[in-house]
Design an enzyme around this catalytic site. Structure first.
Site, PDB file in Angstrom:
ATOM      1  N   LYS A 101      36.316  47.801  30.220  1.00 21.23           N
ATOM      2  CA  LYS A 101      35.428  46.803  30.833  1.00 21.23           C
ATOM      3  C   LYS A 101      36.017  46.547  32.216  1.00 21.23           C
ATOM      4  O   LYS A 101      36.937  45.729  32.374  1.00 21.23           O
ATOM      5  CB  LYS A 101      35.420  45.524  29.985  1.00 21.23           C
ATOM      6  N   GLY A 158      26.276  42.959  32.837  1.00 24.55           N
ATOM      7  CA  GLY A 158      24.856  42.727  33.107  1.00 24.55           C
ATOM      8  C   GLY A 158      24.120  44.051  33.251  1.00 24.55           C
ATOM      9  O   GLY A 158      24.436  45.033  32.574  1.00 24.55           O
TER      10      GLY A 158
HETATM   11  N1  LIG Z   1      21.102  44.123  16.965  1.00 23.25           N
HETATM   12  C1  LIG Z   1      21.558  42.888  17.066  1.00 23.25           C
HETATM   13  N2  LIG Z   1      21.346  41.986  16.058  1.00 23.25           N
HETATM   14  C2  LIG Z   1      21.803  40.718  16.154  1.00 23.25           C
HETATM   15  N3  LIG Z   1      22.525  40.255  17.182  1.00 23.25           N
HETATM   16  C3  LIG Z   1      22.769  41.108  18.201  1.00 23.25           C
HETATM   17  C4  LIG Z   1      22.309  42.447  18.212  1.00 23.25           C
HETATM   18  N4  LIG Z   1      22.720  43.042  19.350  1.00 23.25           N
HETATM   19  C5  LIG Z   1      23.405  42.122  20.039  1.00 23.25           C
HETATM   20  N5  LIG Z   1      23.449  40.959  19.356  1.00 23.25           N
HETATM   21  C6  LIG Z   1      24.117  39.740  19.797  1.00 23.25           C
HETATM   22  O1  LIG Z   1      23.626  39.390  21.073  1.00 23.25           O
HETATM   23  C7  LIG Z   1      24.683  38.856  21.871  1.00 23.25           C
HETATM   24  C8  LIG Z   1      24.788  39.652  23.169  1.00 23.25           C
HETATM   25  O2  LIG Z   1      25.232  40.972  22.863  1.00 23.25           O
HETATM   26  P1  LIG Z   1      26.340  41.688  23.741  1.00 23.25           P
HETATM   27  O3  LIG Z   1      27.486  40.766  23.978  1.00 23.25           O
HETATM   28  O4  LIG Z   1      26.662  43.009  23.094  1.00 23.25           O
HETATM   29  O5  LIG Z   1      25.526  41.869  25.114  1.00 23.25           O
HETATM   30  P2  LIG Z   1      25.978  42.596  26.464  1.00 23.25           P
HETATM   31  O6  LIG Z   1      24.808  43.379  26.931  1.00 23.25           O
HETATM   32  O7  LIG Z   1      27.228  43.326  26.202  1.00 23.25           O
HETATM   33  O8  LIG Z   1      26.214  41.405  27.496  1.00 23.25           O
HETATM   34  P3  LIG Z   1      27.178  41.349  28.831  1.00 23.25           P
HETATM   35  O9  LIG Z   1      26.322  41.620  29.997  1.00 23.25           O
HETATM   36  O10 LIG Z   1      27.689  39.934  28.787  1.00 23.25           O
HETATM   37  O11 LIG Z   1      28.274  42.341  28.660  1.00 23.25           O
HETATM   38  C9  LIG Z   1      25.949  38.901  21.003  1.00 23.25           C
HETATM   39  O12 LIG Z   1      26.142  37.653  20.383  1.00 23.25           O
HETATM   40  C10 LIG Z   1      25.623  39.963  19.968  1.00 23.25           C
HETATM   41  O13 LIG Z   1      26.336  39.797  18.746  1.00 23.25           O
HETATM   42  C1  LIG Z   2      28.404  36.463  32.349  1.00 20.23           C
HETATM   43  C2  LIG Z   2      27.660  37.588  31.672  1.00 20.23           C
HETATM   44  N1  LIG Z   2      28.002  37.593  30.270  1.00 20.23           N
HETATM   45  C3  LIG Z   2      27.960  38.936  32.303  1.00 20.23           C
HETATM   46  N2  LIG Z   2      29.372  39.222  32.140  1.00 20.23           N
HETATM   47  C4  LIG Z   2      27.544  39.039  33.749  1.00 20.23           C
HETATM   48  C5  LIG Z   2      26.049  38.989  33.899  1.00 20.23           C
HETATM   49  C6  LIG Z   2      25.612  39.057  35.339  1.00 20.23           C
HETATM   50  C7  LIG Z   2      24.110  38.951  35.500  1.00 20.23           C
HETATM   51  C8  LIG Z   2      23.725  38.763  36.918  1.00 20.23           C
HETATM   52  C9  LIG Z   2      22.226  38.815  37.119  1.00 20.23           C
HETATM   53  O1  LIG Z   2      21.618  39.878  36.939  1.00 20.23           O
HETATM   54  O2  LIG Z   2      21.630  37.784  37.427  1.00 20.23           O
HETATM   55 MG   LIG Z   3      29.098  43.087  27.002  1.00 21.24          MG
END
Ligand SMILES: Nc1ncnc2c1ncn2[C@@H]1O[C@H](COP(=O)(O)OP(=O)(O)OP(=O)(O)O)[C@@H](O)[C@H]1O
Ligand SMILES: C[C@H](N)[C@H](N)CCCCCC(=O)O
Ligand SMILES: [Mg+2]
Length: 231
Positions: A39, A120
């Site tokens: 990350k 994001g």
């Molecule tokens: N298929 C699913 N079923 C239920 N909950 C889910 C599912 N996919 C994701 N979530 C939940 O949605 C939330 C956001 O998921 P995740 O943290 O993986 O998103 P992300 O795209 O990695 O966000 P970021 O931009 O912050 O990295 C988490 O709480 C995760 O457990």
């Molecule tokens: C804080 C969040 N969980 C991510 N790490 C960052 C998301 C940035 C989104 C910015 C945007 O598209 O407005």
């Molecule tokens: Mg994530």
């Protein structure tokens, strides 16, 4: 070209990039000996073991088959859950690609395959000039797009695919993640993207009630070229 890893982006923040990244790491570990998640920039830290940690980095570490120093798998950790450029500003910092690329290069010496999770979506700002897309381009990795299945995702997915290709990278595949248990016409939406994204669908992840999904049990189909010596 030898497969060395991928960059995972999403149609937005909170669409399941970390969950899908963990599932991809578990799947890749069946084909490659040393698999690691990274990350490069995390915005939003939580208390952990007497310090502060990025939850995404913890999840990627748990799904990786090799352990690397935290400064390599999460070189930039910012306290506030904001767009990275704003989280950096709040922390009195200015983000630069160089330390992220340097960490990636070092991490690659410790693993056969590296998966890099963005923050994001594709065009999220890192600083006044650059976005996560510039990092992906500098890494030169094939991209996996996580589509959070909800109303609005067709537009976000198609625009993101267009931007990835315009930026000169390969969209290696996409994963449909059911973030909305009540989405109407879910399968028809998936079919629409199947017809229009022009990249293979690597898997459909069902919605799972809290305490949440377990990445270990998510079935994904890796592109042929990613299936290495252990297949
Ligand atoms: N298929 C699913 N079923 C239920 N909950 C889910 C599912 N996919 C994701 N979530 C939940 O949605 C939330 C956001 O998921 P995740 O943290 O993986 O998103 P992300 O795209 O990695 O966000 P970021 O931009 O912050 O990295 C988490 O709480 C995760 O457990
Ligand atoms: C804080 C969040 N969980 C991510 N790490 C960052 C998301 C940035 C989104 C910015 C945007 O598209 O407005
Ligand atoms: Mg994530």
């Amino acid at each position: 070209m030898v497969f060395e890893g991928c960059f995972v982006t999403g149609t937005d923040t909170g669409v399941g990039k970390t969950l899908v990244s963990a599932a991809l790491l578990h799947t890749l570990a069946r084909h490659h000996a040393r698999v690691v998640g990274m990350k490069p920039v995390a915005a939003g830290l939580v208390p952990h073991a007497g310090g502060w940690v990025a939850e995404d980095a913890l999840a990627l570490r748990a799904a990786s088959s090799v352990r690397v120093p935290p400064e390599l798998d999460c070189p930039v950790a910012l306290p506030d859950p904001l767009s990275p450029h704003l989280a950096a500003r709040r922390a009195g910092r200015l983000l630069d690609l160089a330390p992220m690329l340097d960490a990636y290069r070092q991490l690659r010496t410790l693993a056969d395959v590296a998966l890099v999770e963005g923050a994001g979506g594709w065009r999220v700002p890192l600083n006044d000039r650059q976005t996560l897309a510039d990092l992906a381009v500098a890494l030169g990795l094939p991209v996996v797009l996580v589509v959070g299945l909800r109303l609005g995702c067709l537009n976000h997915a198609l625009l993101t695919a267009e931007a990835i290709r315009r930026d000169g990278l390969t969209l290696a595949g996409w994963v449909a993640n059911s973030v909305d248990p009540d989405m109407a016409c879910r399968d028809e939406n998936i079919d629409t993207l199947r017809e229009r994204l022009g990249a293979p669908l690597l898997g459909v992840v069902p919605w799972q009630a809290p305490p949440g999904p377990d990445a270990r049990h998510i079935a994904l189909q890796l592109p042929q070229a990613w299936q290495g010596p252990q297949s």
